[in-house]
Design an enzyme around this catalytic site. Structure first.
Site: not given
Length: 329
Positions: A199, A252
């Site tokens: 992330k 992500k």
């Protein structure tokens, strides 16, 4: 063989031929739809930065659940907006927290719908960071290990409410191991962890922070989310999560990081998830509203590109529309 014996266009000549040899296929079962849950009654509030996406109160969840089921989407990712915020994010782990209420309600409405619970503190803290913050002079430090205790409490409370999958998104070191141990000790050894393994500290989260009311009140998240310039580090993060017991690995955001999706797909055997995040959605919507692009064509090309890169599962705000369009193909 050289042209004219080799003619690649032979297999593109008709729709039936193209369909028969298609290498990558997208299905509604590949999609997870995020839902924002908020306190109140009779609330369905469109999010200003994400046209077509809404905050729902629990009493109106049945509308979105019914539409998703009709479209063929069988999984949701829940984000909660608490009634009150405090320094430790209490609203994330109390038994009657907003995500816990929503989980129970969805399980009443649609027992077979998969509920994925985002496990983080940022929406629930008054400072907007993903953990416990301590001041050191003029500097604010997110305390990694103290935050783990609260994240474990959050994951266990979500599992007790009926969540099928725990999805920790906080990027604290050791978060998968801590949550795995906490779930197991609480009797939830069969609940999988969908780890936000890779992330990045990304500008693509802007519209989400409006939707979830989770913007940091000071500083940024660069001390715990990843530097967008780093690729090898992503493989180390994923490897750690595998060793700590993650069941699924997530990347992500999506579009700017598809190279990492492919590398993780090639390196690990676990299911790979990609998050088609809020700004990726908002940019498509904004251009479509101006008539500059064909929204359906762009969305489907984007999602198939994520599948081709190696994603098994895609979290996307386009889930409902994409599932409907797949039915029409």
């Amino acid at each position: 063989m050289a042209y004219p014996i080799t003619r690649h266009r032979r297999l593109r000549r008709t729709s039936a031929l193209r369909s028969m040899i298609r290498e990558t296929r997208l299905h509604a079962d590949d999609l997870i739809a995020p839902i924002y849950i908020i306190y109140g009654q009779n609330v369905k509030a469109e999010i200003s930065t994400m046209p077509g996406v809404y905050q729902y109160s629990v009493d109106r969840l049945h509308e979105e659940v019914a539409e998703l089921q009709e479209a063929g989407v069988n999984a949701v990712l829940l984000f909660g907006i608490p009634e009150h915020k405090d320094s430790v994010g209490t609203g994330a782990f109390i038994d009657d927290g907003i995500v816990q209420q929503a989980t129970r309600r969805i399980k009443e409405l649609a027992p077979n719908m998969l509920v994925v619970a985002d496990t983080c503190l940022c929406e629930y803290t008054d400072h907007g960071h993903c953990g416990v913050v301590h001041r050191q002079g003029d500097e604010a430090i997110v305390d990694n290990d103290e935050s783990l205790d609260l994240l474990v409490k959050t994951a266990v409370s979500q599992a007790k409410a009926g969540a099928d999958i725990i999805a920790p998104s906080n990027m604290m070191d050791g978060f998968v191991a801590a949550i795995r141990q906490g779930l197991d000790e609480a009797g939830f050894e069969d609940i999988p962890i969908m780890s936000y393994s890779v992330k990045y500290a990304s500008a693509y989260y802007g519209p989400f922070r409006v939707a979830a009311q989770s913007a940091p009140q000071f500083g940024d998240r660069k001390t715990y989310q990843m530097d967008p310039a780093n690729g090898r580090e992503a493989l180390r993060e994923a490897q750690t999560d595998v060793e700590e017991g993650a069941d699924m690995l997530m990347v992500k955001p999506g579009l700017a990081y598809l190279d990492l999706v492919r590398q993780i797909r090639d390196r690990f055997d676990l299911p790979v998830v990609v998050y088609n995040v809020s700004a990726e959605y908002a940019m498509v919507k904004a251009a479509a509203m101006q008539g500059w692009i064909d929204e359906r064509a762009i969305v489907m090309e984007t999602l198939i590109g994520m599948k081709r890169a190696g994603a098994d599962v895609i979290i996307t705000y386009h889930a409902k529309d994409a599932a409907r369009w797949l039915k029409e193909q």
